[in-house]
Enzyme design. Structure first.
Site, PDB file in Angstrom:
ATOM      1  N   GLY A 174      10.151  18.177   0.521  1.00  0.00           N
ATOM      2  CA  GLY A 174       9.391  18.650  -0.630  1.00  0.00           C
ATOM      3  C   GLY A 174       8.257  17.699  -0.983  1.00  0.00           C
ATOM      4  O   GLY A 174       8.131  16.607  -0.423  1.00  0.00           O
TER       5      GLY A 174
ATOM      6  N   HIS B 218      -3.769   6.277   0.043  1.00  0.00           N
ATOM      7  CA  HIS B 218      -3.043   6.401   1.311  1.00  0.00           C
ATOM      8  C   HIS B 218      -3.634   5.468   2.366  1.00  0.00           C
ATOM      9  O   HIS B 218      -2.902   4.785   3.085  1.00  0.00           O
ATOM     10  CB  HIS B 218      -3.078   7.849   1.815  1.00  0.00           C
TER      11      HIS B 218
ATOM     12  N   ARG C 245      -2.726   1.878   1.611  1.00  0.00           N
ATOM     13  CA  ARG C 245      -1.313   1.616   1.914  1.00  0.00           C
ATOM     14  C   ARG C 245      -1.109   1.421   3.415  1.00  0.00           C
ATOM     15  O   ARG C 245      -0.345   0.557   3.833  1.00  0.00           O
ATOM     16  CB  ARG C 245      -0.445   2.767   1.401  1.00  0.00           C
TER      17      ARG C 245
END
Length: 172
Positions: free
Chosen positions: A12, A52, A55
């Protein structure tokens, strides 16, 4: 010489799919490739992409490709495709919301992309069909398409993981 390996990571929204997939990629390569399928449409999403990238760090190379993944020669690479749901979205709307045509295009492109290169492919996808049934007909068609394409990838995958609350569960 590296042999082809296909991995599907599904779950999910905010289940930990991307972080787990990035760790998997780094287990296979010090310099993985991030193949981004999203179309950046607004500032909020642009900020999400920036976070993102930060990271992941500098050892990752990034390719942006919305539909035609097979355009890129990724032989002998480890490539993280994030995400299948955005890829399906792009094909669905480019195909005039035709589920049958979209599914055939996705299967064909997946086969072209994975059949011709020995590489490690890590596909990240959403399990959007786990919730209730939408009252919106287009959303129901899209959910069907996403589910059928996830099944196609899973059938071809060597490994399949489901992430739940940040915990990866190996199911194949």
């Amino acid at each position: 010489m590296r042999q082809k390996k296909i991995i599907l990571v599904t779950g999910g929204q905010r289940s930990g799919k991307s972080e787990f997939s990035e760790k998997l990629a780094l287990e296979h390569s010090d310099t993985p490739v991030y193949l981004a399928t999203a179309r950046v449409a607004d500032d909020e999403f642009r900020e999400r992409v920036r976070k993102h990238k930060a990271r992941r760090g500098p050892n990752w190379s990034t390719i942006e490709e919305e539909i035609f993944l097979s355009r890129h020669d990724l032989s002998q690479k480890t490539v993280l495709i994030d995400c299948v749901t955005m890829w399906v979205t792009n094909v669905f709307f480019a195909s005039g919301e035709d589920v049958t045509a979209s599914l055939e295009k996705l299967k064909s492109e997946f086969d072209r992309f994975t059949d011709h290169h020995d590489a490690v492919y890590i596909f990240v996808s959403n399990e959007i069909g786990s919730g209730g049934v939408s009252p919106n007909a287009m959303t129901r068609r899209f959910t069907d398409l996403q589910g059928w394409f996830n099944q196609y990838i899973a059938a071809h995958a060597d490994e399949v993981y489901l992430t739940v609350s940040g915990i990866p569960l190996k199911i194949k």
